[in-house]
Design a protein around this motif. Sequence first.
Motif, PDB file in Angstrom:
ATOM      1  N   MET A 236       0.813  -1.208   0.000  1.00  0.00           N
ATOM      2  CA  MET A 236       0.000   0.000   0.000  1.00  0.00           C
ATOM      3  C   MET A 236       0.851   1.266   0.000  1.00  0.00           C
ATOM      4  N   ASP A 237       0.337   2.292  -0.644  1.00  0.00           N
ATOM      5  CA  ASP A 237       1.000   3.589  -0.727  1.00  0.00           C
ATOM      6  C   ASP A 237       0.940   4.286   0.633  1.00  0.00           C
ATOM      7  N   GLY A 238       1.878   5.191   0.854  1.00  0.00           N
ATOM      8  CA  GLY A 238       1.941   5.882   2.129  1.00  0.00           C
ATOM      9  C   GLY A 238       0.732   6.738   2.437  1.00  0.00           C
ATOM     10  N   GLU A 239       0.014   7.219   1.417  1.00  0.00           N
ATOM     11  CA  GLU A 239      -1.170   8.057   1.627  1.00  0.00           C
ATOM     12  C   GLU A 239      -2.451   7.234   1.779  1.00  0.00           C
ATOM     13  N   SER A 240      -2.366   5.940   1.593  1.00  0.00           N
ATOM     14  CA  SER A 240      -3.567   5.103   1.614  1.00  0.00           C
ATOM     15  C   SER A 240      -3.929   4.682   3.035  1.00  0.00           C
ATOM     16  N   LEU A 241      -5.166   4.201   3.160  1.00  0.00           N
ATOM     17  CA  LEU A 241      -5.702   3.804   4.454  1.00  0.00           C
ATOM     18  C   LEU A 241      -6.065   2.329   4.462  1.00  0.00           C
ATOM     19  N   LEU A 242      -5.764   1.685   5.565  1.00  0.00           N
ATOM     20  CA  LEU A 242      -6.288   0.354   5.857  1.00  0.00           C
ATOM     21  C   LEU A 242      -7.236   0.498   7.032  1.00  0.00           C
ATOM     22  N   ILE A 243      -8.490   0.094   6.839  1.00  0.00           N
ATOM     23  CA  ILE A 243      -9.485   0.180   7.912  1.00  0.00           C
ATOM     24  C   ILE A 243      -9.991  -1.225   8.206  1.00  0.00           C
ATOM     25  N   SER A 244      -9.840  -1.623   9.452  1.00  0.00           N
ATOM     26  CA  SER A 244     -10.324  -2.930   9.887  1.00  0.00           C
ATOM     27  C   SER A 244     -11.437  -2.733  10.900  1.00  0.00           C
TER      28      SER A 244
END
Length: 270
Positions: A228-236
């Motif tokens: 994943m890119d540094g500006e992206s989000l992972l939401i769990s």
Amino acid sequence: MAKHFSFSKFPPALIALLIQGCAFVMAAGLCWLLIQITLHFPDLLPLFFPSLGTLLIAQGIFAYFLSIRLKMAHWWRYIHLLFPLAIWAALALQIPTSYFLLGFILTGALFWSVFLTQVPFYPSKPEVWNAVSELLPGKQLRILEIGSGLGNFAIRMAQLRPESCVEGIEIAPLPWLISVIQSKFFASRVRFRLGNYEKVDFANYDLIFAYLSPAAMPELWEKALIEMDGESLLISHEFPVPGIAESQKIRFSSDQRQCFVYQMGQYRPT
């Protein structure tokens, strides 16, 4: 030095099959021992002579403790305990075998992901969809829901963020089919795919939304951190990444479940 053998790399269903097999052998051995006791002590025959019920009850108990020993998830313990008794009840009630075949096909189509990924079917709620939408910046995004289930989150996200490209991927055939039908019914632009999210390149997305299980989180985090890119989000939703402090939490008024948000740039080495 020889590597330490671990069952953790095997699918839980395969471990469960092994446990039931071992438990059956142990239960059969116990019944054999009881028979020997009755042969030597005939007066104890009414008390100790084993029956099918004895065999299956012992199998369930042995399987229960074996599942604890092999550190299976807690719900598997009760499945192991009750499974032999369910067989006993089905035999006693003379339930037609065609019913079991139908039930196996339906549950297999719905919960196939449990066998492959240890991720049971967890539907999220509307307040989760709305909260995630409000968190996102007001620009065109590439959004992927992994383990998309019936597709409710992805379809709603496409309605709330029409400028964005929303996709969903699901490994279980029946939920995937329902999500495709739902998208057609609501004339949604969401693209649903049947497959394993592990084969998807996360670098193509600005947001990855997951509602999986604790067992899946370490490997998901490793994949996200690499791709994943540094500006992206992972939401769990509900399940945090073990040992990793989240960037922020989203809390809900209806229950104690939370969304754990990870801004991937915060976890890159400097």
